[in-house]
Design a protein around this motif. Sequence first.
Motif, PDB file in Angstrom:
ATOM      1  N   MET A   7       0.834  -1.198   0.000  1.00  0.00           N
ATOM      2  CA  MET A   7       0.000   0.000   0.000  1.00  0.00           C
ATOM      3  C   MET A   7       0.872   1.254   0.000  1.00  0.00           C
ATOM      4  SD  MET A   7      -3.195   0.800   2.493  1.00  0.00           S
ATOM      5  CE  MET A   7      -4.612   1.660   1.834  1.00  0.00           C
ATOM      6  N   ARG A   8       1.905   1.269   0.812  1.00  0.00           N
ATOM      7  CA  ARG A   8       2.828   2.414   0.828  1.00  0.00           C
ATOM      8  C   ARG A   8       3.469   2.618  -0.546  1.00  0.00           C
ATOM      9  NH1 ARG A   8       4.077   4.604   5.727  1.00  0.00           N
ATOM     10  NH2 ARG A   8       3.425   3.445   7.570  1.00  0.00           N
ATOM     11  N   ARG A   9       3.820   1.513  -1.217  1.00  0.00           N
ATOM     12  CA  ARG A   9       4.435   1.626  -2.542  1.00  0.00           C
ATOM     13  C   ARG A   9       3.478   2.243  -3.559  1.00  0.00           C
ATOM     14  NH1 ARG A   9       6.749  -3.199  -1.051  1.00  0.00           N
ATOM     15  NH2 ARG A   9       5.378  -4.491  -2.325  1.00  0.00           N
ATOM     16  N   THR A  10       2.164   1.991  -3.418  1.00  0.00           N
ATOM     17  CA  THR A  10       1.222   2.612  -4.365  1.00  0.00           C
ATOM     18  C   THR A  10       1.333   4.130  -4.291  1.00  0.00           C
ATOM     19  OG1 THR A  10      -0.702   2.624  -2.852  1.00  0.00           O
ATOM     20  CG2 THR A  10      -0.405   0.669  -4.244  1.00  0.00           C
ATOM     21  N   TYR A  11       1.372   4.670  -3.083  1.00  0.00           N
ATOM     22  CA  TYR A  11       1.470   6.133  -2.918  1.00  0.00           C
ATOM     23  C   TYR A  11       2.829   6.660  -3.373  1.00  0.00           C
ATOM     24  CZ  TYR A  11      -2.678   5.349  -0.062  1.00  0.00           C
ATOM     25  OH  TYR A  11      -3.916   4.973   0.380  1.00  0.00           O
ATOM     26  N   GLU A  12       3.886   5.906  -3.077  1.00  0.00           N
ATOM     27  CA  GLU A  12       5.226   6.334  -3.506  1.00  0.00           C
ATOM     28  C   GLU A  12       5.307   6.446  -5.016  1.00  0.00           C
ATOM     29  OE1 GLU A  12       7.680   3.305  -1.777  1.00  0.00           O
ATOM     30  OE2 GLU A  12       7.489   4.138   0.260  1.00  0.00           O
ATOM     31  N   ARG A  13       4.751   5.468  -5.718  1.00  0.00           N
ATOM     32  CA  ARG A  13       4.809   5.484  -7.181  1.00  0.00           C
ATOM     33  C   ARG A  13       3.955   6.600  -7.766  1.00  0.00           C
ATOM     34  NH1 ARG A  13       5.468  -0.940  -8.744  1.00  0.00           N
ATOM     35  NH2 ARG A  13       7.354  -1.195  -7.470  1.00  0.00           N
ATOM     36  N   ILE A  14       2.774   6.816  -7.210  1.00  0.00           N
ATOM     37  CA  ILE A  14       1.939   7.921  -7.694  1.00  0.00           C
ATOM     38  C   ILE A  14       2.647   9.246  -7.441  1.00  0.00           C
ATOM     39  CG2 ILE A  14      -0.233   9.162  -7.338  1.00  0.00           C
ATOM     40  CD1 ILE A  14      -1.475   6.344  -6.669  1.00  0.00           C
ATOM     41  N   SER A  15       3.220   9.411  -6.260  1.00  0.00           N
ATOM     42  CA  SER A  15       3.932  10.653  -5.925  1.00  0.00           C
ATOM     43  C   SER A  15       5.117  10.892  -6.853  1.00  0.00           C
ATOM     44  CB  SER A  15       4.412  10.617  -4.470  1.00  0.00           C
ATOM     45  OG  SER A  15       3.314  10.654  -3.583  1.00  0.00           O
ATOM     46  N   ALA A  16       5.750   9.820  -7.308  1.00  0.00           N
ATOM     47  CA  ALA A  16       6.894   9.933  -8.218  1.00  0.00           C
ATOM     48  C   ALA A  16       6.454  10.138  -9.670  1.00  0.00           C
ATOM     49  CB  ALA A  16       7.770   8.694  -8.109  1.00  0.00           C
ATOM     50  N   GLY A  17       5.142  10.095  -9.908  1.00  0.00           N
ATOM     51  CA  GLY A  17       4.636  10.229 -11.274  1.00  0.00           C
ATOM     52  C   GLY A  17       4.737   8.942 -12.065  1.00  0.00           C
ATOM     53  N   ASP A  18       5.027   7.835 -11.398  1.00  0.00           N
ATOM     54  CA  ASP A  18       5.171   6.534 -12.049  1.00  0.00           C
ATOM     55  C   ASP A  18       3.822   5.804 -12.047  1.00  0.00           C
ATOM     56  OD1 ASP A  18       5.987   4.115 -13.095  1.00  0.00           O
ATOM     57  OD2 ASP A  18       7.270   3.583 -11.380  1.00  0.00           O
ATOM     58  N   ILE A  19       2.901   6.272 -12.884  1.00  0.00           N
ATOM     59  CA  ILE A  19       1.562   5.705 -12.900  1.00  0.00           C
ATOM     60  C   ILE A  19       1.587   4.272 -13.442  1.00  0.00           C
ATOM     61  CG2 ILE A  19      -0.814   6.013 -13.698  1.00  0.00           C
ATOM     62  CD1 ILE A  19       0.317   8.153 -11.642  1.00  0.00           C
ATOM     63  N   ASP A  20       2.440   3.991 -14.426  1.00  0.00           N
ATOM     64  CA  ASP A  20       2.558   2.619 -14.921  1.00  0.00           C
ATOM     65  C   ASP A  20       3.091   1.699 -13.828  1.00  0.00           C
ATOM     66  OD1 ASP A  20       1.562   3.333 -17.418  1.00  0.00           O
ATOM     67  OD2 ASP A  20       3.562   3.646 -18.268  1.00  0.00           O
ATOM     68  N   GLY A  21       4.048   2.170 -13.039  1.00  0.00           N
ATOM     69  CA  GLY A  21       4.568   1.389 -11.916  1.00  0.00           C
ATOM     70  C   GLY A  21       3.502   1.149 -10.866  1.00  0.00           C
TER      71      GLY A  21
END
Length: 140
Positions: A7-21
């Motif tokens: 769950m934390r990784r979902t927010y980290e990736r969105i925050s980084a702009g990595d929507i595909d990730g």
Amino acid sequence: MDHAATMRRTYERISAGDIDGFGDLVADDFVDHQGGPGFPATKEGTLDFFRSLRASFPDMQMNVEDVIADGDKAVARVTVTGTHQGEFMGMPPTGTRVVGVALIDIMRFDDDGLVCEHWGVSDMLSLMQQLGVVPAGAPS
């Protein structure tokens, strides 16, 4: 499986702009029970919603305050910051920096550890007040 870490990784990736990730953490049969307005409640609809949100708030950061996991579900309390630099829900960019917009999310995970369902609430009143769409403070 460590659903809190995922769950934390979902927010980290969105925050980084990595929507595909972010999409790599989401099951193909994902259902969003409180998705973005005008977007399908599917994986692709959710990815498109976050692409649109990142276009509106390109510096958006989702800061995880708390995560509680039990069984196949995890709950997070998140605060969001970002600068309104693109059209958002029909509103032209204001250049306004919004801070501390609160979210509560529940994610359910499948047997592969992917997010397969989402429920959430966000403090849209605070967001709209900060953008100047809704007056802040007590009524006069």
